[in-house]
Design a protein around this motif. Structure first.
Motif, PDB file in Angstrom:
ATOM      1  N   GLY A   7       0.767  -1.241   0.000  1.00  0.00           N
ATOM      2  CA  GLY A   7       0.000   0.000   0.000  1.00  0.00           C
ATOM      3  C   GLY A   7       0.792   1.283   0.000  1.00  0.00           C
ATOM      4  N   GLY A   8       2.111   1.204   0.062  1.00  0.00           N
ATOM      5  CA  GLY A   8       2.891   2.426   0.027  1.00  0.00           C
ATOM      6  C   GLY A   8       2.893   3.055  -1.354  1.00  0.00           C
ATOM      7  N   GLY A   9       3.496   4.252  -1.449  1.00  0.00           N
ATOM      8  CA  GLY A   9       3.585   4.917  -2.734  1.00  0.00           C
ATOM      9  C   GLY A   9       3.799   6.397  -2.590  1.00  0.00           C
ATOM     10  N   GLN A 106       9.044  -6.211   5.888  1.00  0.00           N
ATOM     11  CA  GLN A 106      10.177  -5.718   5.087  1.00  0.00           C
ATOM     12  C   GLN A 106      10.128  -4.211   4.876  1.00  0.00           C
ATOM     13  OE1 GLN A 106       7.469  -7.050   3.853  1.00  0.00           O
ATOM     14  NE2 GLN A 106       6.873  -5.745   2.127  1.00  0.00           N
ATOM     15  N   GLY A 107       8.996  -3.606   5.168  1.00  0.00           N
ATOM     16  CA  GLY A 107       8.843  -2.167   5.024  1.00  0.00           C
ATOM     17  C   GLY A 107       8.235  -1.770   3.687  1.00  0.00           C
ATOM     18  N   THR A 108       7.545  -0.634   3.706  1.00  0.00           N
ATOM     19  CA  THR A 108       6.968  -0.081   2.484  1.00  0.00           C
ATOM     20  C   THR A 108       7.187   1.425   2.479  1.00  0.00           C
ATOM     21  OG1 THR A 108       4.965   0.010   1.108  1.00  0.00           O
ATOM     22  CG2 THR A 108       4.633   0.172   3.476  1.00  0.00           C
ATOM     23  N   GLN A 109       7.620   1.945   1.340  1.00  0.00           N
ATOM     24  CA  GLN A 109       7.970   3.358   1.241  1.00  0.00           C
ATOM     25  C   GLN A 109       6.725   4.224   1.048  1.00  0.00           C
ATOM     26  OE1 GLN A 109      11.181   4.989   1.260  1.00  0.00           O
ATOM     27  NE2 GLN A 109       9.868   6.806   1.375  1.00  0.00           N
ATOM     28  N   VAL A 110       6.636   5.265   1.851  1.00  0.00           N
ATOM     29  CA  VAL A 110       5.593   6.288   1.691  1.00  0.00           C
ATOM     30  C   VAL A 110       6.288   7.612   1.425  1.00  0.00           C
ATOM     31  CG1 VAL A 110       3.776   7.594   2.859  1.00  0.00           C
ATOM     32  CG2 VAL A 110       3.910   5.104   3.134  1.00  0.00           C
ATOM     33  N   THR A 111       5.950   8.238   0.321  1.00  0.00           N
ATOM     34  CA  THR A 111       6.530   9.532  -0.041  1.00  0.00           C
ATOM     35  C   THR A 111       5.406  10.531  -0.245  1.00  0.00           C
ATOM     36  OG1 THR A 111       8.406   8.452  -1.128  1.00  0.00           O
ATOM     37  CG2 THR A 111       8.007  10.766  -1.662  1.00  0.00           C
ATOM     38  N   VAL A 112       5.480  11.632   0.504  1.00  0.00           N
ATOM     39  CA  VAL A 112       4.468  12.688   0.404  1.00  0.00           C
ATOM     40  C   VAL A 112       5.143  13.905  -0.208  1.00  0.00           C
ATOM     41  CG1 VAL A 112       2.742  14.050   1.617  1.00  0.00           C
ATOM     42  CG2 VAL A 112       3.374  11.776   2.473  1.00  0.00           C
ATOM     43  N   SER A 113       4.756  14.218  -1.429  1.00  0.00           N
ATOM     44  CA  SER A 113       5.426  15.298  -2.157  1.00  0.00           C
ATOM     45  C   SER A 113       4.517  15.800  -3.265  1.00  0.00           C
ATOM     46  CB  SER A 113       6.744  14.805  -2.743  1.00  0.00           C
ATOM     47  OG  SER A 113       7.343  15.803  -3.544  1.00  0.00           O
ATOM     48  N   SER A 114       4.640  17.088  -3.538  1.00  0.00           N
ATOM     49  CA  SER A 114       3.899  17.666  -4.655  1.00  0.00           C
ATOM     50  C   SER A 114       4.752  17.669  -5.917  1.00  0.00           C
ATOM     51  CB  SER A 114       3.443  19.085  -4.305  1.00  0.00           C
ATOM     52  OG  SER A 114       4.550  19.880  -3.920  1.00  0.00           O
TER      53      SER A 114
END
Length: 114
Positions: A7-9, A106-114
């Motif tokens: 579910g990350g992204g 294992q972890g999932t990357q979440v990136t919050v950016s415009s």
């Protein structure tokens, strides 16, 4: 014991993401579950937890924006993240505690950016 996050992204500020964690190999309903995160250059920190009695706990920085829940029938714990901010950018890890032992996904990357 296996924990698998998804579910990350990448999401824009103000957006939402849902992080499910599927657990197998253990009696899930007796486990205390949590979500942690680690940003670059920072220590891993607790984001939210839910114990086997469904008692929840949240970091001050996410209160009112994130919700942790569990489904004992599906052996899953889910982190619903709303109103995301750039400072929420991190790798998010699912955690299981039982009998004095810790298990991690294992972890999932979440990136919050415009």
């Amino acid at each position: 014991v296996q924990l698998v996050e998804s579910g990350g992204g990448l999401v824009q500020p103000g957006g939402s993401l849902r992080l499910p964690c599927a657990v197998s190999g253990i009696l899930f309903r007796m486990c205390d579950m949590g979500w942690y995160r680690q940003a670059p250059g920072k220590e891993r920190e607790l984001v939210a937890s839910i114990d086997f009695r469904y008692t929840t706990n949240y970091a001050d920085s996410v209160k009112g924006r994130f919700t942790i829940s569990r489904d004992n029938a599906e052996n899953t714990v889910t982190l619903q993240m709303n109103n995301l901010k750039p400072e929420d950018t991190a790798i998010y890890y699912c955690n299981l505690k039982m009998g004095g032992s810790d298990f991690w996904g294992q972890g999932t990357q979440v990136t919050v950016s415009s």
